[in-house]
Design a protein around this motif. Structure first.
Motif, short mmCIF file in Angstrom:
data_model
loop_
_atom_site.label_atom_id
_atom_site.label_comp_id
_atom_site.label_asym_id
_atom_site.label_seq_id
_atom_site.Cartn_x
_atom_site.Cartn_y
_atom_site.Cartn_z
N ARG A 242 3.44 -10.48 -2.84
CA ARG A 242 2.13 -10.45 -2.18
C ARG A 242 2.27 -10.17 -0.69
O ARG A 242 1.49 -9.42 -0.10
CB ARG A 242 1.42 -11.79 -2.41
CG ARG A 242 0.91 -11.98 -3.84
CD ARG A 242 0.34 -13.38 -4.02
NE ARG A 242 -0.22 -13.55 -5.37
CZ ARG A 242 -0.59 -14.72 -5.86
NH1 ARG A 242 -0.47 -15.83 -5.12
NH2 ARG A 242 -1.09 -14.80 -7.09
N ASN A 245 3.02 -6.48 -0.17
CA ASN A 245 1.81 -5.69 -0.29
C ASN A 245 0.96 -5.79 0.98
O ASN A 245 0.39 -4.79 1.45
CB ASN A 245 1.00 -6.16 -1.50
CG ASN A 245 -0.27 -5.36 -1.69
OD1 ASN A 245 -0.23 -4.17 -1.98
ND2 ASN A 245 -1.42 -6.01 -1.51
N HIS A 246 0.92 -6.99 1.56
CA HIS A 246 0.15 -7.19 2.78
C HIS A 246 0.75 -6.42 3.95
O HIS A 246 0.04 -5.81 4.76
CB HIS A 246 0.08 -8.69 3.11
CG HIS A 246 -0.72 -9.00 4.34
ND1 HIS A 246 -0.15 -9.58 5.46
CD2 HIS A 246 -2.02 -8.80 4.64
CE1 HIS A 246 -1.08 -9.72 6.38
NE2 HIS A 246 -2.22 -9.27 5.90
N LEU A 248 2.72 -3.74 3.81
CA LEU A 248 2.71 -2.29 3.61
C LEU A 248 1.31 -1.70 3.70
O LEU A 248 1.14 -0.51 3.95
CB LEU A 248 3.32 -1.93 2.25
CG LEU A 248 4.82 -2.21 2.10
CD1 LEU A 248 5.29 -1.80 0.71
CD2 LEU A 248 5.63 -1.47 3.16
N ALA A 249 0.31 -2.53 3.49
CA ALA A 249 -1.06 -2.03 3.56
C ALA A 249 -1.41 -1.64 5.00
O ALA A 249 -0.99 -2.31 5.95
CB ALA A 249 -2.03 -3.10 3.07
N PRO A 250 -2.14 -0.56 5.20
CA PRO A 250 -2.53 -0.18 6.57
C PRO A 250 -3.49 -1.19 7.15
O PRO A 250 -4.14 -1.96 6.43
CB PRO A 250 -3.21 1.19 6.36
CG PRO A 250 -3.67 1.18 4.94
CD PRO A 250 -2.66 0.37 4.19
N THR A 252 -6.76 -2.98 8.56
CA THR A 252 -8.07 -2.92 7.91
C THR A 252 -9.14 -2.25 8.75
O THR A 252 -10.29 -2.17 8.32
CB THR A 252 -8.53 -4.35 7.57
OG1 THR A 252 -8.53 -5.15 8.76
CG2 THR A 252 -7.60 -4.98 6.54
N ARG A 339 2.03 -4.44 10.99
CA ARG A 339 0.82 -3.74 11.40
C ARG A 339 -0.38 -4.64 11.13
O ARG A 339 -0.41 -5.36 10.13
CB ARG A 339 0.67 -2.43 10.62
CG ARG A 339 1.79 -1.44 10.86
CD ARG A 339 1.62 -0.18 10.02
NE ARG A 339 1.65 -0.45 8.59
CZ ARG A 339 1.37 0.44 7.66
NH1 ARG A 339 1.00 1.66 8.01
NH2 ARG A 339 1.42 0.13 6.38
N GLU A 366 5.52 -14.20 7.50
CA GLU A 366 5.42 -13.45 6.26
C GLU A 366 6.78 -13.51 5.54
O GLU A 366 7.81 -13.17 6.12
CB GLU A 366 5.06 -11.98 6.52
CG GLU A 366 3.61 -11.76 6.91
CD GLU A 366 2.68 -11.79 5.71
OE1 GLU A 366 3.17 -12.03 4.59
OE2 GLU A 366 1.46 -11.57 5.90
N TRP A 390 4.89 11.35 4.66
CA TRP A 390 4.30 10.04 4.38
C TRP A 390 4.30 9.17 5.64
O TRP A 390 3.28 8.53 5.97
CB TRP A 390 5.09 9.33 3.28
CG TRP A 390 4.64 7.91 3.10
CD1 TRP A 390 3.55 7.46 2.39
CD2 TRP A 390 5.24 6.73 3.67
NE1 TRP A 390 3.44 6.09 2.48
CE2 TRP A 390 4.46 5.62 3.27
CE3 TRP A 390 6.35 6.53 4.48
CZ2 TRP A 390 4.78 4.32 3.66
CZ3 TRP A 390 6.67 5.23 4.87
CH2 TRP A 390 5.89 4.14 4.45
N GLN A 394 1.07 7.56 8.04
CA GLN A 394 0.87 6.14 8.38
C GLN A 394 0.83 5.93 9.89
O GLN A 394 -0.03 5.23 10.42
CB GLN A 394 2.00 5.30 7.77
CG GLN A 394 2.10 5.38 6.25
CD GLN A 394 0.87 4.83 5.57
OE1 GLN A 394 0.44 3.72 5.84
NE2 GLN A 394 0.30 5.62 4.67
N ARG A 397 -2.18 6.82 12.21
CA ARG A 397 -3.34 5.94 12.10
C ARG A 397 -3.26 4.77 13.08
O ARG A 397 -4.18 3.96 13.15
CB ARG A 397 -3.47 5.39 10.68
CG ARG A 397 -3.82 6.44 9.64
CD ARG A 397 -3.78 5.87 8.23
NE ARG A 397 -4.64 4.70 8.10
CZ ARG A 397 -5.94 4.75 7.82
NH1 ARG A 397 -6.53 5.91 7.65
NH2 ARG A 397 -6.64 3.65 7.70
#
Length: 495
Positions: A242, A245-246, A248-250, A252, A339, A366, A390, A394, A397
């Motif tokens: 989890r 995933n947090h 690696l996610a861009p 918000t 990030r 984390e 890729w 990222q 952004r």
């Protein structure tokens, strides 16, 4: 602030330098090196040092010749393997030429610090020659008997910020006078190794180490099996996934509409304050020096957007996190990254510090924070064009990347010139603005690297960043140095 014990100067101690001793790049460093294939993702790191006087050129050259002898990595080039079947290796350049790496430039009088900084930003934005050791030094002169600027530029695959500070601490002297008794040695012998030789070397070394690894794996197997089947381990694995995933996610929030432009150019500027003043500000807001530093940057971003009639609430931001410990060897790269959406629209600086502190503490805890290093073996095997595309998707952004670390706390010299300031500058791997803070003798030296295609009003931007810093410092009862600092006044008056 990233901190690690800094070594004593080799100029005084006469010790062999065990800095950057790994022969083969790690998977993480190999990835950084191969990103150079995309010009947008070049990763030079630099220090711009303000010297109190112009050093004698012959002594300056001799100091660098000595440094390349006692620090073998300074004479090593990168040799990549064919088809990326292995990782690049460091090999002594058989054609090493000091005059290629150490240069000087004399500015026409009257010269200013800003003009010297423009020279530095142009040099740092140039790509490295992949056939030579990836570093460069430049002495910028201009005033008779006045100050000078010394630029040191390296590739990020060589070391991270803290590793770079270790290197500078080793090579800078602690006194102005020349030391004729410092440790001397012969230069390392050249190694005319090619891509296939680099691969063969890794295969041979891996074969030799295989029996040891097999024995160690066998001895660990029972305990590993027991841990893997324990319910607590399963729960920890779920938490780690989890967390991954947090991470690696861009972020918000969307990027700023004002900072969309990207180019291959850099624009350098600097700010400064004292370590004590920034610590007091952080404490007044219930946070740390780092929390106050980030809050100051975000305050500057808010002002810049408001001044241009485009207020925003958050900016996508990244921050490297050092993974170094006292037991790690010197040099190399040992950091991870996070990030997040950083709050810009919190006007009260104390509230902004508190909000930043909550975000950064959450990031630091984390479970998957070291995932960047763990995923590096897989990332380094992805075909370079696919990976660079890729990565660029990222990094472009991101509006802001910010880093800080402890620098050298004592006076240091190069070729008899005292280093008054040491401004760090990080790369722009696709982001709009990179800001780095390093302390030096109680002063926070802040280097700002902005993409001029993103920050189209650079003077306004610097004014807003200064105002953001002043606003935060007032929490602790202080302000950033106004106008010209003492060293900068001396520069201007001498011209």
């Amino acid at each position: 602030m990233g901190a690690i014990d800094l070594p004593a100067s080799a100029v005084e101690t006469g010790m062999p330098l065990e800095w950057g001793i790994e022969r083969t790049m790690t998977d993480f460093e190999a990835t950084m090196w191969r990103l150079e294939a995309d010009p947008r993702l070049r990763s030079p790191v630099a220090a711009v040092e303000v010297l109190d006087r112009t050093p004698d050129w012959d002594r300056f050259l001799a100091a660098h010749e000595w440094a390349t002898r006692v620090l073998p990595r300074a004479r090593m080039r990168v040799v990549d393997t064919p088809l990326h079947l292995g990782n690049p290796v460091w090999a002594v350049d058989p054609n090493f030429d000091l005059s290629f790496h150490v240069r000087r430039q004399h500015l026409p009088s009257p010269a200013t610090f800003d003009q010297a900084l423009q020279v530095c930003q142009a040099v740092v934005s140039e790509p490295f020659d992949p056939a030579r050791p990836p570093w460069q030094a430049l002495l910028v002169e201009g005033m008779q008997g006045g100050p000078a600027v010394y630029l040191i530029k390296t590739h990020h695959s060589l070391t991270d910020g803290l590793g770079g500070m270790q290197m500078l601490a080793l090579l800078h002297s602690r006194r102005r006078r020349h030391n004729p008794h410092k440790w001397q040695c012969e230069p390392p012998a050249g190694e005319p190794i090619g891509p296939w030789g680099a691969l063969s070397e890794q295969v041979t070394r891996g074969a030799r180490a295989a029996p040891t690894r097999l024995v160690a794996t066998a001895l660990r197997a029972p305990r590993t099996l027991a841990l893997a089947t324990h319910p607590a381990s399963a729960a920890a694995a779920i938490r780690w996934l989890r967390s991954l995933n947090h991470l690696l996610a861009p972020p918000t929030c969307p990027p700023s509409p004002l900072l969309r432009g990207r180019s291959l150019s850099y624009r350098f500027s600097v700010l400064e304050t004292t370590v004590d003043a920034l610590k007091r500000a952080g404490k007044a807001g219930g946070g740390s020096l780092n929390d106050a530093y980030v809050a100051a940057l975000l305050g500057g971003f808010r002002r810049y957007h408001e001044a241009l009639g485009c207020p925003i609430g958050q900016v996508p931001m990244a921050m490297p996190v050092s993974m170094r410990t006292g037991g790690n060897p010197m040099g190399g790269n040992r950091f991870s990254g996070a990030r997040f959406a950083a709050p810009v629209d919190i006007e009260d600086p104390a509230e902004r510090i508190a909000a930043i502190r909550e975000i950064i503490l959450s990031v630091r805890h984390e479970p998957a924070l070291d995932a960047l290093q763990m995923l590096a073996p897989a990332l380094s095997r992805i075909p370079t064009p696919l990976f660079t595309d890729w990565y660029a998707s990222q990094s472009t952004r991101l509006d802001l990347q910010a880093s800080n670390f402890r620098g050298i706390p004592v006076p240091v010299y190069v070729a008899g010139a005292r280093i008054e300031r040491m401004f760090p500058f990080g790369p722009l791997p696709g982001c709009a603005v990179m800001v780095v803070l390093a302390s030096h003798c109680g002063v926070c030296c802040i280097g700002i690297n902005a993409d001029p295609a993103a920050v189209t009003e650079p003077d306004l931007f610097l004014h807003c960043m200064q105002a953001g810093l002043d606003e935060v410092l007032r929490l602790g009862g202080g302000t950033a140095p106004r106008s010209l600092t003492a060293w900068r006044k001396a520069w201007e008056e001498s011209s």
